[in-house]
Design a protein around this motif. Structure first.
Motif, PDB file in Angstrom:
ATOM      1  N   GLY A   1       0.832  -1.206   0.000  1.00 61.44           N
ATOM      2  CA  GLY A   1       0.000   0.000   0.000  1.00 61.44           C
ATOM      3  C   GLY A   1       0.859   1.245   0.000  1.00 61.44           C
ATOM      4  N   ALA A   2       1.889   1.251   0.864  1.00 64.93           N
ATOM      5  CA  ALA A   2       2.773   2.406   0.949  1.00 64.93           C
ATOM      6  C   ALA A   2       3.476   2.612  -0.386  1.00 64.93           C
ATOM      7  CB  ALA A   2       3.796   2.188   2.057  1.00 64.93           C
ATOM      8  N   LEU A   3       3.838   1.524  -1.020  1.00 67.28           N
ATOM      9  CA  LEU A   3       4.513   1.616  -2.312  1.00 67.28           C
ATOM     10  C   LEU A   3       3.600   2.277  -3.341  1.00 67.28           C
ATOM     11  CD1 LEU A   3       7.051   0.665  -3.975  1.00 67.28           C
ATOM     12  CD2 LEU A   3       5.572  -1.164  -4.771  1.00 67.28           C
ATOM     13  N   LEU A   4       2.325   1.880  -3.300  1.00 67.43           N
ATOM     14  CA  LEU A   4       1.361   2.381  -4.271  1.00 67.43           C
ATOM     15  C   LEU A   4       1.218   3.897  -4.153  1.00 67.43           C
ATOM     16  CD1 LEU A   4      -0.109   0.601  -6.224  1.00 67.43           C
ATOM     17  CD2 LEU A   4      -2.101   0.693  -4.747  1.00 67.43           C
ATOM     18  N   THR A   5       1.071   4.355  -2.905  1.00 68.95           N
ATOM     19  CA  THR A   5       0.936   5.789  -2.677  1.00 68.95           C
ATOM     20  C   THR A   5       2.188   6.513  -3.149  1.00 68.95           C
ATOM     21  OG1 THR A   5      -0.082   5.018  -0.649  1.00 68.95           O
ATOM     22  CG2 THR A   5       0.067   7.393  -0.968  1.00 68.95           C
ATOM     23  N   ALA A   6       3.336   5.958  -2.773  1.00 73.50           N
ATOM     24  CA  ALA A   6       4.601   6.590  -3.155  1.00 73.50           C
ATOM     25  C   ALA A   6       4.719   6.662  -4.667  1.00 73.50           C
ATOM     26  CB  ALA A   6       5.756   5.798  -2.560  1.00 73.50           C
ATOM     27  N   ALA A   7       4.327   5.577  -5.330  1.00 68.72           N
ATOM     28  CA  ALA A   7       4.450   5.525  -6.787  1.00 68.72           C
ATOM     29  C   ALA A   7       3.608   6.619  -7.428  1.00 68.72           C
ATOM     30  CB  ALA A   7       4.032   4.152  -7.287  1.00 68.72           C
ATOM     31  N   GLU A   8       2.405   6.816  -6.889  1.00 71.95           N
ATOM     32  CA  GLU A   8       1.544   7.865  -7.456  1.00 71.95           C
ATOM     33  C   GLU A   8       2.192   9.231  -7.303  1.00 71.95           C
ATOM     34  OE1 GLU A   8      -1.995   7.158  -5.281  1.00 71.95           O
ATOM     35  OE2 GLU A   8      -2.753   5.676  -6.719  1.00 71.95           O
TER      36      GLU A   8
ATOM     37  N   LEU B   1      12.047  14.496  -2.105  1.00 73.65           N
ATOM     38  CA  LEU B   1      10.759  13.894  -2.483  1.00 73.65           C
ATOM     39  C   LEU B   1      10.629  12.490  -1.895  1.00 73.65           C
ATOM     40  CD1 LEU B   1       8.189  13.793  -4.454  1.00 73.65           C
ATOM     41  CD2 LEU B   1       9.710  12.554  -5.986  1.00 73.65           C
ATOM     42  N   LEU B   2      11.691  11.691  -2.089  1.00 66.70           N
ATOM     43  CA  LEU B   2      11.617  10.294  -1.630  1.00 66.70           C
ATOM     44  C   LEU B   2      11.496  10.219  -0.114  1.00 66.70           C
ATOM     45  CD1 LEU B   2      14.157   8.521  -4.001  1.00 66.70           C
ATOM     46  CD2 LEU B   2      11.678   8.339  -3.996  1.00 66.70           C
ATOM     47  N   SER B   3      12.220  11.091   0.594  1.00 63.40           N
ATOM     48  CA  SER B   3      12.162  11.039   2.057  1.00 63.40           C
ATOM     49  C   SER B   3      10.763  11.378   2.550  1.00 63.40           C
ATOM     50  CB  SER B   3      13.148  12.034   2.674  1.00 63.40           C
ATOM     51  OG  SER B   3      14.353  12.017   1.992  1.00 63.40           O
ATOM     52  N   GLY B   4      10.057  12.192   1.778  1.00 64.12           N
ATOM     53  CA  GLY B   4       8.742  12.606   2.221  1.00 64.12           C
ATOM     54  C   GLY B   4       7.644  11.614   1.896  1.00 64.12           C
ATOM     55  N   LEU B   5       7.986  10.453   1.359  1.00 67.58           N
ATOM     56  CA  LEU B   5       6.957   9.500   0.920  1.00 67.58           C
ATOM     57  C   LEU B   5       6.550   8.531   2.007  1.00 67.58           C
ATOM     58  CD1 LEU B   5       8.188   8.661  -2.681  1.00 67.58           C
ATOM     59  CD2 LEU B   5       6.290  10.109  -1.998  1.00 67.58           C
ATOM     60  N   GLY B   6       7.168   8.614   3.157  1.00 65.72           N
ATOM     61  CA  GLY B   6       6.775   7.750   4.270  1.00 65.72           C
ATOM     62  C   GLY B   6       7.432   6.397   4.228  1.00 65.72           C
ATOM     63  N   GLY B   7       8.543   6.268   3.502  1.00 61.43           N
ATOM     64  CA  GLY B   7       9.229   4.990   3.448  1.00 61.43           C
ATOM     65  C   GLY B   7      10.104   4.789   4.668  1.00 61.43           C
ATOM     66  N   SER B   8      10.732   3.652   4.749  1.00 58.08           N
ATOM     67  CA  SER B   8      11.546   3.368   5.918  1.00 58.08           C
ATOM     68  C   SER B   8      13.003   3.752   5.697  1.00 58.08           C
ATOM     69  CB  SER B   8      11.449   1.890   6.268  1.00 58.08           C
ATOM     70  OG  SER B   8      11.598   1.107   5.111  1.00 58.08           O
ATOM     71  N   ALA B   9      13.425   4.007   4.467  1.00 56.93           N
ATOM     72  CA  ALA B   9      14.809   4.392   4.245  1.00 56.93           C
ATOM     73  C   ALA B   9      14.964   4.949   2.845  1.00 56.93           C
ATOM     74  CB  ALA B   9      15.733   3.187   4.410  1.00 56.93           C
TER      75      ALA B   9
END
Lengths: 498, 421
Positions: B26-33, B186-194
């Motif tokens: 799910g997190a990946l999907l949001t990030a991808a969008e 941008l990537l840091s703001g996507l809610g990922g773990s690293a």
């Protein structure tokens, strides 16, 4: 082998809920660990060694028998006029039929969106490959001068000679050859993501290299996954008619000839049903010990086994019906030769084989009407062993009884297999099992990537960030089916019985 | 267990791209969008399984693979049809300009039609499926750039979990919108773990040396047999060809006069069973085979023979071969054997009878036949060498010799007589 007692029972259906396909509360990581455990273990269980030793011994017997055959000619078999086919073709049809269940699970159940297939499809496909290898062996060696077997292929040659394309035996070459190629590709392509998992989990340099080569540099890229899924769907769509055609063509070997008991139009569907029946029996024969041996009970659950039992019951009834219709047609046609051969099958010199077949194929699976039989491992195992035996005898009865007693009583003769033939059959099991055991130890036995897609964690509808596009015309995904209609219940409720 | 790395200062020119890790599909999907909406084009997401909905989230266009499969399926179908027509139903005489091993062959089987579609369907079907399936797999590999020799991502320790339970977004430095700092932001703001940077690997990954050597050696060895075959194809040799498997060319067998333990008389040669006649040995036509009619010498030719000019010519040819050496080409008994014997005064030499003298003229046909078959007095028999029909032909020629050398004017056709004068 413990009975289902004590295992979590996921065979009960609660209306409005979907039964869990994977037990043990796994997440992606622990599931991967469980599926990789047989491979990551420093050494396989002791039972694996015992089974492998026996298989290799049988394989050696097979090698010796083939050597003996090639150096002496087919005279070392008990074949002669009028029974020119015996164990060789019986074994061929038996093994090719077994292969069909693997394709059914991987392709047909995929098209029918049967999610439970994901737990067993990989090793069922492996079973297909190994069964087709055993199957191809028999026609290959029964031609006598095997170094001339390439005459079967339409190769330009100095003799100016081409094969006869109007012969079902040549159709067989094309059908089985295509089937082996497509099955192998289907199996390997599906395995690439899991081989990549192995590569990434490999601890030693050599394993990294070997699995790295096998995984072809797969990175799990979504752009790759997109084409991969398309390709997989197309392969499934191609393999489905293919698998039906293969056993139909095998049945043409008989049906297109004019022998009583062979020359019937019911053969193609009857053979296909029999192939699926026999193949599922072999799937269970392998799954029941394998899941216990390699700790895969959470992935290959009682529900999976029960589903296989149901298919066995269905196809068992179908071939029982075919046996009946054959008898009916023999009487209804008024053809005295046809009538004779079916009387002779039930009462003649091969009556013992005929009644073994009826008992094992028609009567034994009837046990599966009862739920306890579908959930009791011992009962299940006994029935599938009976079916394995019965399906071998079915082909034996068809082939040998029709050949040994056809139109002219003066040319009747009873076929007696020689020791060489019996040992060759035993040896083919050695080949099959040895390959299968190697596969269990060195290749991903569970289609991990596919299993993950049917786990609740992959269910995006439950995820807060989820965004489901209003229409997604492409990208096949079984989930869509549920999401489209009536999926709301499934979406809200936690999956599996609590 | 989220332990994001500290935003590292973007690396130098060897930066390959930036990698962000996520815990769930799910997190990946949001990030991808979000990445898609930010306008990036050269980027990808990586997951252990195909994530549902990722194609829209990333804006992946539908693959054209099915068209390729379709084209090859049709090709397989046409190939199947053409192959069967060519090999089993085409008339090779019309294609005689082709090398013989490529010509088709009108394959007649039990009077069935040479070309009938129903019988050809199974092979057409199988070839359609085969080519379509091969196109599917090979096409998918080609479009996906598989097999990939090396991907810098695979060298990333963290990325190893991309095939187990982690989800990644990767933006390459080649993307026109790529800016090390802003993309990192941008990537840091996507809610990922690293988020971490991936270096373009300076040294390409290589296989173990031993493996490369072993593969090279195996390939070279594998090339040897085809090389020998190719050489044999283009060179000539006085030696007979090597036959690895001799099929039935060299079987065990018994020769004349050998011992055979199976029979009481220990002889491998079997005598004829009394009272039986071997195939082709039945000679119950005394006229034809012995020259006798009801015990007397035949005076006519056997009725099955047609005495024509070609028959007499055949007799002439045989006579010149078998008889002329003694009796002479004209039958006068002056053959070269006799001339030489006389010249050397060979003692006891009997001059061959002149075949054109009155004695022989008066001999019945059957008597001459018997002379040839069994010989007469000092003349040896020729029955073993000359078949019956040829013996009769020789007789006809001998009769012709006799007529021609004792001819009268009446024997010459009227219109030719003036030429004799």
């Amino acid at each position: 082998m413990a009975a289902a007692v004590g295992e979590v029972d996921n065979t009960i259906d609660i209306p409005g809920q979907r039964a869990a396909l994977i037990l043990g509360g796994h997440d992606f990581g622990s599931l991967t660990a469980a599926a990789c455990a047989p491979w990551e273990a420093p050494r396989p269980p002791r039972a694996w060694y015992v089974a492998f030793t026996i298989s290799v011994a049988l394989l050696a017997v097979l090698g010796a028998m083939i050597f003996y055959l090639v150096f002496n000619g087919v005279g070392v078999w008990g074949l002669n006029n009028p029974a020119g086919w015996g164990f060789d073709i019986t074994n061929f049809v038996f093994w090719v039929g077994i292969g069909h269940a693997g394709t059914l699970i991987s392709a047909i159940l995929f098209l029918f969106r049967q999610k439970w297939r994901t737990s067993i499809n990989r090793f069922a496909e492996a079973m297909t490959i190994f069964a087709v290898i055993c199957a191809g062996l028999f026609p290959g060696i029964h031609v006598g001068r095997i170094w001339l077997a390439y005459w079967l292929a339409p190769l330009p040659n100095q003799m100016g000679m081409w094969p006869n394309f109007r012969s079902p035996l040549l159709w067989d070459v094309f059908a089985v050859g295509t089937y082996a190629t497509v099955s192998l590709m289907f199996w390997y392509v599906g395995m690439i993501p899991d081989l990549a998992t192995f590569r990434d989990r490999a601890k030693t340099k050599w394993k990294q290299v070997i699995y790295g080569l096998l995984a072809l540099g797969w990175t799990g890229s979504s752009r790759n996954w997109h084409r991969f899924e398309r390709a997989y769907l197309i392969l499934a769509a191609l393999a489905t008619p293919l698998v039906l055609s293969v056993h139909s063509v095998v049945s043409f070997d008989f049906a297109v000839s004019v022998l009583p008991g062979w020359h019937t139009s019911i053969f193609p569907p009857y053979f296909v049903a029999g192939a699926i029946f026999g193949g599922f029996a072999m799937v269970l024969t392998l799954a029941i010990p394998a899941r216990a041996l390699f700790g895969l009970k959470d992935i290959i659950t009682p529900r999976h086994l029960e589903n296989c039992c149901k298919i066995l019951l269905l196809t068992g009834c179908m071939i029982g019906y075919a046996y009946l219709i054959e008898k009916f047609m023999a009487w209804y046609s008024g053809n005295s030769y046809e009538g004779f051969i079916f009387r002779a099958r039930a009462l003649g010199p091969y009556a013992w084989a005929y009644w073994t077949m009826i008992g094992c194929n028609v009567l034994a699976p009837q046990l599966f009407w009862f739920k306890w039989a579908r959930t009791n491992l011992v009962a299940m195992f006994l029935v599938v062993m009976a079916v394995n035996v019965g399906m071998w005898f079915e082909r034996f009865v068809i082939i040998v009884s029709s050949l040994s007693q056809d139109f002219l009583p003066s040319s009747w003769d009873i076929y007696h297999p020689s020791l060489v033939e019996i040992l060759t059959l035993a040896g083919s099991f050695g080949l099959f099992l040895a390959l299968f055991l190697l596969f269990c130890r060195f290749l991903p036995m569970i289609a991990m990537a596919e299993v993950k897609t049917v786990m609740p964690h992959a269910d995006l509808h439950a995820h807060p960030h989820a965004h489901v596009a209003p229409h997604r015309a492409f990208d096949y995904n079984p989930d869509e089916f549920d999401a489209g209609r009536g999926g709301a219940a499934a979406r809200r409720s936690p999956r599996g019985p609590s | 267990m989220k332990h994001g790395t500290k935003p590292r200062p973007p690396a130098g020119p060897e930066l390959h791209g930036l990698l962000a890790e996520f815990d769930s599909p799910g997190a990946l999907l949001t990030a991808a969008e979000r990445v898609r909406d930010a306008g990036y084009t050269k980027w990808d997401t990586h997951s252990p399984f195909p994530v549902h909905g990722i194609d829209e989230a990333m804006g992946i266009r539908r693959t054209r693979l099915p068209w390729l499969v379709f084209v090859f399926g049709v090709l397989g179908c046409v190939t199947g049809l053409a192959l069967q027509w060519w090999t089993n139903a085409s008339d090779s005489r019309e294609f005689s300009f082709l090398p013989a091993h490529l010509q088709g062959y009108a394959f007649e089987i039990g009077g069935k039609p040479l070309f009938s579609l129903p019988a050809n369907i199974p092979v057409i079907f199988e070839l359609t499926v085969l080519l379509a399936a091969l196109a599917t797999v090979i096409g998918m590999f080609a479009m996906n750039n598989l097999p990939r020799h090396h991907a810098p991502l695979l060298a990333q320790e963290r990325f190893k979990r991309a095939t187990t339970d982690r989800f990644f977004v990767f933006i390459t430095a080649a993307d026109p919108k790529f800016n090390a700092t802003r993309t990192h932001h941008l990537l840091s703001g996507l809610g990922g773990s690293a988020v971490e940077s991936v270096a373009a690997s300076s040294e390409p990954a290589h296989l173990p040396r031993s493996l490369i050597y072993a593969t090279t050696i195996v390939i070279c060895l594998l090339l040897l047999p085809p090389l020998f075959v190719a050489k044999a194809r283009f060179t000539k040799s006085a030696e007979p060809r090597i036959q690895l498997i001799r099929d039935m060319g060299n079987q065990e067998r018994y020769k004349t006069q050998q011992v055979h333990a199976l029979f009481v008389d220990n002889r491998a040669m079997r005598p004829q069973v009394p009272g039986t006649v071997a195939r082709g040995d039945l000679r119950d036509d005394a006229h034809y085979y012995e020259g006798k009619v009801s015990g007397d010498w035949a005076t006519t030719y056997p009725p099955q023979l047609e005495i024509s000019e070609s028959f007499v010519r055949r007799g002439q040819q045989r006579f010149n071969i078998y008889c002329a050496a003694c009796h002479g080409l004209g039958g006068a008994g002056d053959g070269i054997v006799s001339q030489r014997a006389l010249a050397r005064d060979t003692p006891g030499w009997t001059v061959p009878t002149s075949l054109v003298n009155q004695t022989v003229i008066e001999r019945p046909l059957g008597h001459i036949f018997n002379t040839i078959t069994n010989g007469i007095r000092t003349m040896p028999p020729y029955g073993d060498q000359i078949p019956e029909q040829d013996r009769w032909a020789i007789i006809a020629y001998v009769r012709a010799l006799e007529r021609s050398q004792n001819a009268h004017l009446e024997d010459v056709p009227v219109e030719l007589r003036p030429e004799l004068r």
